[in-house]
Design a protein around this motif. Structure first.
Motif, PDB file in Angstrom:
ATOM      1  N   ALA A  55       4.419 -28.028  -0.905  1.00  0.00           N
ATOM      2  CA  ALA A  55       3.621 -26.852  -0.555  1.00  0.00           C
ATOM      3  C   ALA A  55       2.545 -26.583  -1.606  1.00  0.00           C
ATOM      4  N   ALA A  74       1.918 -29.337   4.308  1.00  0.00           N
ATOM      5  CA  ALA A  74       2.522 -28.011   4.507  1.00  0.00           C
ATOM      6  C   ALA A  74       3.558 -28.065   5.630  1.00  0.00           C
ATOM      7  N   ALA A  77       6.630 -29.847   4.369  1.00  0.00           N
ATOM      8  CA  ALA A  77       7.416 -28.941   3.523  1.00  0.00           C
ATOM      9  C   ALA A  77       8.218 -27.966   4.392  1.00  0.00           C
ATOM     10  N   ALA A  87       4.385 -22.830   1.931  1.00  0.00           N
ATOM     11  CA  ALA A  87       4.093 -23.805   2.990  1.00  0.00           C
ATOM     12  C   ALA A  87       3.670 -23.082   4.276  1.00  0.00           C
ATOM     13  N   SER A  91       0.020 -23.654   5.883  1.00  0.00           N
ATOM     14  CA  SER A  91      -0.061 -24.171   7.244  1.00  0.00           C
ATOM     15  C   SER A  91      -0.875 -23.219   8.122  1.00  0.00           C
TER      16      SER A  91
END
Length: 109
Positions: A55, A74, A77, A87, A91
């Motif tokens: 992350a 991300a 993770a 993360a 994302s």
């Protein structure tokens, strides 16, 4: 310090906390050095730091406008540690860059 001791989680965390927009490249260099030094675990166990490292690197990539790789890491993770806040943040940030925020929230629910 992170460049010389990439497994030092305290040094990595402090370098991450003290980042600034002017230090984007250093942030990426530090997380990249750590990624090169760490090996993915065979399975994610509670307390495993690898998902957080992913992350952090995803965040560093995003700060350097490398959004596709940032989103990939991300999501990886999150697959390993669904409660990783960094993360999730990264994302969602990438989803905004790609205009796919609704897909992000559908995938998380």
């Amino acid at each position: 310090i992170v460049q010389n001791y990439p497994n030092d989680t305290l040094a990595l965390s402090l370098a991450f906390i003290h980042n600034s927009p002017a230090r984007r490249k250093a942030l990426l260099d530090n997380s990249g050095a750590a990624m090169a030094a760490w090996k993915p675990p065979s399975s994610s166990e509670p307390g495993d730091l690898y998902p957080f490292l992913l992350a952090e690197h995803a965040y560093s990539l995003g700060e350097n406008e490398e959004y596709q790789e940032s989103e990939r890491l991300a999501r990886l993770a999150l697959k390993m540690e669904p409660t990783c806040a960094l993360a999730t943040h990264q994302s969602e940030t990438c989803a905004r860059q790609f205009g796919t925020v609704s897909d992000f929230f559908i995938a998380r629910c």
